[in-house]
Design a protein around this motif. Structure first.
Motif, mmCIF file in Angstrom:
data_model
loop_
_atom_site.group_PDB
_atom_site.id
_atom_site.type_symbol
_atom_site.label_atom_id
_atom_site.label_comp_id
_atom_site.label_asym_id
_atom_site.label_seq_id
_atom_site.Cartn_x
_atom_site.Cartn_y
_atom_site.Cartn_z
ATOM 1 N N ALA A 215 0.827 -1.209 0.000
ATOM 2 C CA ALA A 215 0.000 0.000 0.000
ATOM 3 C C ALA A 215 0.855 1.251 0.000
ATOM 4 O O ALA A 215 1.956 1.284 0.566
ATOM 5 C CB ALA A 215 -0.901 -0.009 1.226
ATOM 6 N N ASN A 216 0.326 2.300 -0.665
ATOM 7 C CA ASN A 216 1.018 3.590 -0.661
ATOM 8 C C ASN A 216 0.086 4.652 -0.084
ATOM 9 O O ASN A 216 -1.043 4.380 0.303
ATOM 10 C CB ASN A 216 1.503 3.962 -2.061
ATOM 11 N N ILE A 217 0.579 5.881 -0.050
ATOM 12 C CA ILE A 217 -0.175 6.953 0.587
ATOM 13 C C ILE A 217 -1.481 7.258 -0.152
ATOM 14 O O ILE A 217 -2.483 7.620 0.453
ATOM 15 C CB ILE A 217 0.709 8.217 0.711
ATOM 16 N N GLN A 218 -1.492 7.047 -1.481
ATOM 17 C CA GLN A 218 -2.723 7.251 -2.250
ATOM 18 C C GLN A 218 -3.782 6.222 -1.863
ATOM 19 O O GLN A 218 -4.979 6.544 -1.769
ATOM 20 C CB GLN A 218 -2.426 7.182 -3.751
ATOM 21 N N ASP A 219 -3.363 4.950 -1.632
ATOM 22 C CA ASP A 219 -4.299 3.918 -1.201
ATOM 23 C C ASP A 219 -4.917 4.267 0.145
ATOM 24 O O ASP A 219 -6.124 4.071 0.370
ATOM 25 C CB ASP A 219 -3.573 2.564 -1.102
ATOM 26 N N VAL A 220 -4.109 4.791 1.048
ATOM 27 C CA VAL A 220 -4.623 5.177 2.365
ATOM 28 C C VAL A 220 -5.645 6.300 2.224
ATOM 29 O O VAL A 220 -6.711 6.282 2.856
ATOM 30 C CB VAL A 220 -3.454 5.618 3.279
ATOM 31 N N ALA A 221 -5.330 7.285 1.367
ATOM 32 C CA ALA A 221 -6.247 8.416 1.171
ATOM 33 C C ALA A 221 -7.583 7.952 0.618
ATOM 34 O O ALA A 221 -8.646 8.389 1.080
ATOM 35 C CB ALA A 221 -5.602 9.444 0.232
ATOM 36 N N ARG A 222 -7.568 7.048 -0.375
ATOM 37 C CA ARG A 222 -8.824 6.543 -0.951
ATOM 38 C C ARG A 222 -9.628 5.770 0.084
ATOM 39 O O ARG A 222 -10.846 5.929 0.204
ATOM 40 C CB ARG A 222 -8.508 5.647 -2.155
ATOM 41 N N ALA A 223 -8.960 4.904 0.857
ATOM 42 C CA ALA A 223 -9.661 4.093 1.845
ATOM 43 C C ALA A 223 -10.255 4.960 2.951
ATOM 44 O O ALA A 223 -11.334 4.648 3.492
ATOM 45 C CB ALA A 223 -8.710 3.057 2.452
ATOM 46 N N ALA A 224 -9.589 6.047 3.283
ATOM 47 C CA ALA A 224 -10.076 6.911 4.357
ATOM 48 C C ALA A 224 -11.033 7.975 3.851
ATOM 49 O O ALA A 224 -11.672 8.668 4.656
ATOM 50 C CB ALA A 224 -8.891 7.581 5.062
ATOM 51 N N GLY A 225 -11.132 8.122 2.528
ATOM 52 C CA GLY A 225 -12.018 9.133 1.964
ATOM 53 C C GLY A 225 -11.513 10.547 2.181
ATOM 54 O O GLY A 225 -12.305 11.481 2.337
ATOM 55 N N VAL A 226 -10.190 10.723 2.162
ATOM 56 C CA VAL A 226 -9.608 12.057 2.355
ATOM 57 C C VAL A 226 -8.577 12.294 1.246
ATOM 58 O O VAL A 226 -8.279 11.405 0.444
ATOM 59 C CB VAL A 226 -8.918 12.184 3.731
ATOM 60 N N SER A 227 -8.035 13.471 1.212
ATOM 61 C CA SER A 227 -6.998 13.790 0.237
ATOM 62 C C SER A 227 -5.646 13.269 0.712
ATOM 63 O O SER A 227 -5.444 13.025 1.907
ATOM 64 C CB SER A 227 -6.923 15.298 0.021
ATOM 65 N N THR A 228 -4.720 13.112 -0.257
ATOM 66 C CA THR A 228 -3.370 12.694 0.128
ATOM 67 C C THR A 228 -2.711 13.757 1.015
ATOM 68 O O THR A 228 -1.891 13.430 1.878
ATOM 69 C CB THR A 228 -2.491 12.459 -1.118
ATOM 70 N N ALA A 229 -3.096 15.024 0.821
ATOM 71 C CA ALA A 229 -2.551 16.092 1.656
ATOM 72 C C ALA A 229 -2.937 15.886 3.111
ATOM 73 O O ALA A 229 -2.148 16.139 4.030
ATOM 74 C CB ALA A 229 -3.026 17.454 1.167
ATOM 75 N N SER A 230 -4.172 15.414 3.342
ATOM 76 C CA SER A 230 -4.618 15.156 4.721
ATOM 77 C C SER A 230 -3.810 14.034 5.346
ATOM 78 O O SER A 230 -3.427 14.094 6.525
ATOM 79 C CB SER A 230 -6.112 14.820 4.735
ATOM 80 N N VAL A 231 -3.552 12.977 4.552
ATOM 81 C CA VAL A 231 -2.757 11.862 5.067
ATOM 82 C C VAL A 231 -1.335 12.343 5.397
ATOM 83 O O VAL A 231 -0.771 11.985 6.430
ATOM 84 C CB VAL A 231 -2.709 10.702 4.053
ATOM 85 N N THR A 232 -0.778 13.150 4.522
ATOM 86 C CA THR A 232 0.573 13.678 4.756
ATOM 87 C C THR A 232 0.632 14.497 6.037
ATOM 88 O O THR A 232 1.577 14.368 6.834
ATOM 89 C CB THR A 232 1.020 14.542 3.565
ATOM 90 N N ARG A 233 -0.402 15.349 6.256
ATOM 91 C CA ARG A 233 -0.426 16.150 7.480
ATOM 92 C C ARG A 233 -0.538 15.254 8.711
ATOM 93 O O ARG A 233 0.093 15.503 9.742
ATOM 94 C CB ARG A 233 -1.592 17.142 7.441
#
Length: 337
Positions: free
Chosen positions: A2-20
């Motif tokens: 899994a990468n950061i984009q996969d996490v963002a899609r699964a959480a329903g948020v932007s990749t920027a939110s995951v990065t923060r």
């Protein structure tokens, strides 16, 4: 994986939110991001970990000559010591160049949690530069006379040279030469001063023509050994201040047809990987290169993990004279009656 984009899609948020979130910032969807990370088995990259923790999980090591076998052993000891702490080693080679050394320090101070380095000169301003960044620093093999006092690990350079000179005098030598290294460096200065002091202790006058100066590189050892042998009254023994210059000196002696130790006894500072396979095997002052690196690494790890102020540590490790076949009594024609 899994990468950061996969996490963002699964959480329903932007990749920027995951990065923060990975950087330790508060976001409204923290629980969703945390759950997505757990379900996907996501492991943040080193960069992401650094963003969150403020640490790089790496240390910088700067040596003056990566081609020198001594520094290979030094780095081996450092890496062996820091690896169990989850730290990676980023290696820089200053190549005996002050400007390049400064560039390496500036770069690695931004990419690592601390530095271990062998400064080129005792007049180096590097400690002041690192103080601006608040980077923990340990000197190894060399130190500086300027800037704040920092942890350092050296070897007993003076004792090693004294052992070498004592051994040659015991064999009957009085015409003992040296090829010194850079006198603006800690090992160059210490070994040179110890050589002069050891001769004085034995009542042996120092001849200017028998004291030569190199730069710790092989070519300078070859050049200075050639000059010594072409002296009007050549020495019967020589002490050489490091391994690479010793290698160069041996090349010169081979080219000149000089028989070691029948015509000239040779002692080198630092062991060589193939010293026992040389003909004759080389007499050396051996120092614990791997342990020297490991000791420096332990000091740096302690700085990185301690939550309390620590006193500055100055360690000096012992050396050992290893007598092999390159030293013997002086030729009969010049031996002391």
């Amino acid at each position: 994986m899994a990468n950061i984009q996969d996490v963002a899609r699964a959480a329903g948020v932007s990749t920027a939110s995951v990065t923060r979130y990975l950087a330790g910032q508060r976001i409204r969807s923290e629980e969703a991001v945390r759950r997505a990370i757990d379900e996907l088995g996501y492991r943040p990259s080193q960069v992401a970990r650094s963003l969150k923790s403020g640490r790089h999980h790496s240390i910088g090591v700067i040596v003056p000559d990566i081609a020198n076998p001594f520094f290979a052993g030094l780095v081996k000891g450092i890496e062996r010591e820091v690896r169990p702490h989850g730290l990676q080693v980023i290696l820089g080679n200053s190549d005996e160049d002050a400007e390049h050394e400064e560039a390496l320090v500036r770069e690695l101070s931004q990419r690592t949690d601390g530095l271990i380095m062998a400064p080129l000169s005792e007049n180096d301003q590097i400690p002041n530069l690192l103080g601006e960044h608040g980077i923990p620093l340990v000197f190894v093999d060399r130190e500086t006379s300027t800037g704040p006092d920092v942890d350092r690990v050296l070897v007993d350079n003076a004792a090693g040279i004294r052992q070498a000179v004592d051994h040659l005098v015991d064999l009957g030598h009085t015409r003992i030469a040296t090829i010194s290294g850079r006198l603006d460096s800690t090992p160059g200065r210490m070994r040179h001063e110890a050589f002069l002091a050891a001769l004085a202790e034995h009542g042996i006058a120092v001849e200017d023509g028998l004291v030569r100066y190199g730069d710790f590189r092989e070519e300078s050892g070859r050049e200075q050994m050639t000059a010594l042998w072409r002296h009007a009254a050549p020495p019967t023994a020589v002490v050489i201040a490091n391994n690479l210059m010793t290698a160069g000196a041996l090349v010169a002696l081979g080219d000149l047809g000089v028989r070691v130790p029948d015509e000239l006894s040779v002692v080198g500072f630092d062991d060589l990987p193939l010293a026992t396979l040389l003909d004759p095997p080389l007499t050396v002052v051996s120092r614990p290169d791997v342990e020297e690196g490991a000791a420096a690494a332990r000091l740096l790890v302690a700085r990185l993990t301690s939550t309390e102020p620590m006193p500055t540590a100055h360690l000096t490790l012992p050396v050992e004279l290893v007598v092999r076949g390159s030293t013997s009594t002086p030729p009969r024609s010049v031996a002391t009656p």
